[in-house]
Design a protein around this motif. Structure first.
Motif, short mmCIF file in Angstrom:
data_model
loop_
_atom_site.label_atom_id
_atom_site.label_comp_id
_atom_site.label_asym_id
_atom_site.label_seq_id
_atom_site.Cartn_x
_atom_site.Cartn_y
_atom_site.Cartn_z
N PHE A 29 32.85 -0.81 26.81
CA PHE A 29 33.29 -0.01 25.83
C PHE A 29 34.17 -0.85 25.03
O PHE A 29 35.30 -1.30 25.67
N ALA A 31 37.44 -0.32 22.15
CA ALA A 31 37.96 0.63 21.50
C ALA A 31 38.97 -0.19 20.42
O ALA A 31 38.22 -0.71 19.60
N GLY A 32 40.31 -0.32 20.83
CA GLY A 32 41.19 -1.04 19.67
C GLY A 32 40.85 -2.50 19.99
O GLY A 32 41.39 -3.22 18.99
N GLY A 33 40.29 -2.86 20.86
CA GLY A 33 40.05 -4.24 21.02
C GLY A 33 41.30 -5.23 21.62
O GLY A 33 41.24 -6.25 21.74
N THR A 34 42.53 -4.45 21.59
CA THR A 34 43.58 -5.28 21.71
C THR A 34 43.69 -5.90 23.16
O THR A 34 44.62 -7.12 23.36
N THR A 35 43.02 -5.51 24.25
CA THR A 35 42.91 -6.21 25.42
C THR A 35 41.59 -6.99 25.45
O THR A 35 41.58 -8.22 25.82
N LEU A 36 40.51 -6.28 25.29
CA LEU A 36 39.15 -6.68 25.58
C LEU A 36 38.92 -7.96 24.83
O LEU A 36 38.47 -8.92 25.13
N ALA A 102 54.37 -2.56 23.69
CA ALA A 102 53.77 -3.52 22.70
C ALA A 102 54.57 -3.64 21.60
O ALA A 102 55.91 -3.65 21.37
N THR A 111 44.26 2.57 21.52
CA THR A 111 44.00 3.66 21.86
C THR A 111 44.63 4.02 23.30
O THR A 111 44.87 2.97 24.06
N ASN A 115 44.44 1.93 26.45
CA ASN A 115 45.85 1.57 27.17
C ASN A 115 45.58 1.89 28.93
O ASN A 115 46.33 0.90 29.37
N GLN A 118 44.20 -1.12 30.45
CA GLN A 118 44.42 -2.59 30.21
C GLN A 118 44.47 -3.21 31.24
O GLN A 118 44.61 -2.79 32.67
N ASP A 167 52.52 1.22 30.50
CA ASP A 167 53.92 2.19 30.51
C ASP A 167 53.41 3.61 30.29
O ASP A 167 53.81 4.56 31.25
N ILE A 215 35.98 7.21 29.30
CA ILE A 215 37.07 8.20 29.31
C ILE A 215 36.96 8.88 28.07
O ILE A 215 36.72 8.51 26.93
N LYS A 233 62.69 1.85 30.47
CA LYS A 233 62.02 0.45 30.51
C LYS A 233 62.85 -0.59 30.47
O LYS A 233 63.63 -0.95 29.53
C1 LIG Z 1 51.07 -8.58 22.77
C2 LIG Z 1 50.75 -7.33 23.56
C3 LIG Z 1 51.88 -6.75 24.20
C4 LIG Z 1 51.55 -5.45 24.80
N1 LIG Z 1 52.37 -4.66 25.30
C5 LIG Z 1 52.29 -3.64 25.82
C6 LIG Z 1 53.46 -2.85 26.59
O1 LIG Z 1 54.59 -3.52 26.64
N2 LIG Z 1 53.05 -1.95 27.45
C7 LIG Z 1 51.87 -1.34 27.57
O2 LIG Z 1 51.65 -0.17 28.04
N3 LIG Z 1 50.81 -2.25 26.89
C8 LIG Z 1 51.31 -3.18 26.23
N4 LIG Z 1 50.07 -3.94 25.62
C9 LIG Z 1 48.71 -3.74 26.17
C10 LIG Z 1 48.12 -2.85 24.97
O3 LIG Z 1 48.69 -1.58 24.75
C11 LIG Z 1 46.61 -2.56 25.18
O4 LIG Z 1 45.94 -3.61 24.78
C12 LIG Z 1 46.08 -1.33 24.55
O5 LIG Z 1 46.63 -0.14 24.60
C13 LIG Z 1 44.57 -1.23 25.07
O6 LIG Z 1 44.01 -0.37 23.94
P1 LIG Z 1 42.68 -0.60 23.11
O7 LIG Z 1 42.21 0.50 22.60
O8 LIG Z 1 42.87 -1.79 22.28
O9 LIG Z 1 41.61 -1.09 24.53
P2 LIG Z 1 40.51 -2.06 24.26
O10 LIG Z 1 41.07 -3.53 24.15
O11 LIG Z 1 39.48 -1.68 23.41
O12 LIG Z 1 39.74 -1.98 25.84
C14 LIG Z 1 40.81 -2.13 26.71
C15 LIG Z 1 39.47 -1.83 28.12
O13 LIG Z 1 39.38 -0.49 28.27
C16 LIG Z 1 38.10 -0.07 28.26
N5 LIG Z 1 37.91 1.16 27.13
C17 LIG Z 1 38.56 1.37 26.13
N6 LIG Z 1 38.28 2.60 25.94
C18 LIG Z 1 37.57 3.12 26.64
C19 LIG Z 1 37.37 4.62 27.05
N7 LIG Z 1 37.48 5.38 26.31
N8 LIG Z 1 36.36 4.65 28.24
C20 LIG Z 1 36.36 3.66 29.20
N9 LIG Z 1 36.82 2.45 28.93
C21 LIG Z 1 37.39 2.10 27.98
C22 LIG Z 1 37.36 -1.37 27.37
O14 LIG Z 1 36.19 -1.53 27.77
C23 LIG Z 1 38.33 -2.21 28.00
O15 LIG Z 1 37.89 -2.89 29.39
C24 LIG Z 1 50.46 -5.07 24.87
C25 LIG Z 1 49.33 -5.81 24.39
C26 LIG Z 1 49.62 -6.95 23.60
C27 LIG Z 1 48.48 -7.46 23.01
#
Ligand SMILES: Cc1cc2nc3c(=O)[nH]c(=O)nc-3n(C[C@H](O)[C@H](O)[C@H](O)COP(=O)(O)OP(=O)(O)OC[C@H]3O[C@@H](n4cnc5c(N)ncnc54)[C@H](O)[C@@H]3O)c2cc1C
Ligand code: SF4
Length: 333
Positions: A29, A31-36, A102, A111, A115, A118, A167, A215, A233
């Motif tokens: 899946f 979502a925001g892509g910031t991890t994936l 972040a 999202t 989150n 991650q 967090d 989720i 924190k």
């Molecule tokens: C520079 C940087 C600093 C950061 N600092 C922090 C911090 O201080 N504290 C903190 O908590 N986080 C931090 N983050 C992490 C950031 O909060 C997460 O990358 C973000 O919350 C992930 O959400 P996303 O929607 O982008 O997920 P995505 O990257 O789209 O997905 C992340 C994972 O979750 C899966 N996924 C997503 N949504 C669902 C769903 N609904 N059901 C099932 N699987 C799903 C995806 O397949 C993937 O494996 C940081 C990230 C970066 C890049």
């Protein structure tokens, strides 16, 4: 660049159909892509079929006004939830856990569901030239004898000592949150505290979710403890950094003594960590700096630091104590 299929369902039903149609292709899946997307670019994660869930309207909303529970759709943006006035007033620990995560730009994209899921920030996981059991099962763990100052002091194994980095999940752990999921096999509810696994011999399996399980929402039971809560924190720099140690606390004080205390720890364990013995140590006691410090010491009594993470044994108890004193001030307000 690895080729992958890309689909964009508009409903949970369509997303589950897309999963079921994956066949031999490994679905993920998006979502925001910031991890994936980050990890796909680094060749740490692969996907043969990306299921972009960002168009699913039913997962985008959240409601903090309910009498019995707060409900957060999995696609709620971190930034929107962090700024919610009701959450900031009635559950500051949850709002602060998002505000301190972040950067504003990342929070605008990221999202809540993503989150929770991650991946660890262990440098060896993200650098593909090192052995890492989490990335490549059976290859070894470079962090055991490598740079491990930020690594876990609770819940680790010989296979992996990586810290859970988030967090928000730590704050949710303090409030007994639940996670609702959907998969081709139906719906289920998972207590947040059971969502993430201990590494054991299988650190590549980080959660109890199946690969095709989505989720859909996060629910937090309403509680009067919310107002007297905080997320503290400690990090290496003031913003844009992961927790070295964090504490989410919520308390209920009446007639000068603690009736209920919730304490969860971040930055120190392989998953969000609830400090139940420390919670019990406070009940029936007046909350003073001394009793708060004692509770902090109880919280870290079972920790098992390595040489480089020994400093967390001093920082951790004081962080818990400081968070408890902030919660006490809020309880009097
Ligand atoms: C520079 C940087 C600093 C950061 N600092 C922090 C911090 O201080 N504290 C903190 O908590 N986080 C931090 N983050 C992490 C950031 O909060 C997460 O990358 C973000 O919350 C992930 O959400 P996303 O929607 O982008 O997920 P995505 O990257 O789209 O997905 C992340 C994972 O979750 C899966 N996924 C997503 N949504 C669902 C769903 N609904 N059901 C099932 N699987 C799903 C995806 O397949 C993937 O494996 C940081 C990230 C970066 C890049
Ligand atoms: S601590 Fe875990 S994530 Fe880091 S190198 Fe070892 S196995 Fe990999």
């Amino acid at each position: 660049m690895q080729n992958f299929a890309y689909v964009r369902p508009a409903s949970v039903t369509q997303a589950l159909e897309a999963v079921a149609e994956s066949g031999a292709e490994q679905p993920r899946f998006l979502a925001g892509g910031t991890t994936l997307v980050d990890l796909m670019r680094l060749n740490v994660l692969e996907s043969e079929r990306l299921i972009d869930i960002t168009s699913i309207g039913e997962l985008q909303t959240f409601d903090t006004s309910g009498a019995s529970e707060l409900v957060f759709g999995a696609l709620s943006k971190m930034s929107d939830v962090a700024e919610d006035p009701t959450l900031r007033r009635d559950y500051p620990a949850i709002a602060e856990s998002l505000q301190q995560a972040a950067s504003q730009q990342v929070r605008n994209m990221a999202t809540l569901g993503g989150n929770l899921l991650q991946r660890t920030r262990c440098e060896y996981f993200r650098g593909t030239s090192y052995p890492c059991n989490k990335r490549s099962p059976g290859s070894g763990c470079a962090a055991l004898e490598g740079i491990n100052r930020g690594h876990a002091i609770f819940g680790y194994s010989d296979a992996c000592i990586a810290t859970y980095p988030g967090d928000f999940a730590v704050a949710l752990a303090a409030f007994d949150a639940q996670v609702d999921t959907a998969s081709p096999r139906g719906l289920r509810t998972i207590p947040l505290i059971n969502l993430h696994r201990l590494p054991g011999d299988t650190p590549h399996l980080e959660t109890v979710l199946d690969p095709d399980e989505l989720i859909v929402r996060i629910r937090v039971p309403s509680t009067a403890l919310g107002r007297a809560s905080t997320y503290l924190k400690i990090r290496d720099r003031q913003s844009y950094a992961f927790a070295v140690v964090s504490a989410a606390v919520a308390i209920f004080i009446e007639d000068g003594v603690v009736h209920e205390a919730h304490i969860a720890l971040g930055g120190v364990a392989t998953k969000p960590w609830r400090a139940t013995a420390a919670e019990r140590s406070l009940v029936g006691q007046p909350l003073t700096w001394e009793s708060a410090l004692r509770a902090g010491a109880v919280a870290f009594a079972d920790a098992w630091p390595r040489k480089a993470s020994q400093f967390k044994m001093a920082l951790g108890p004081k962080s818990v104590a400081k968070a408890l004193m902030v919660a006490k001030e809020r309880s009097a307000a």
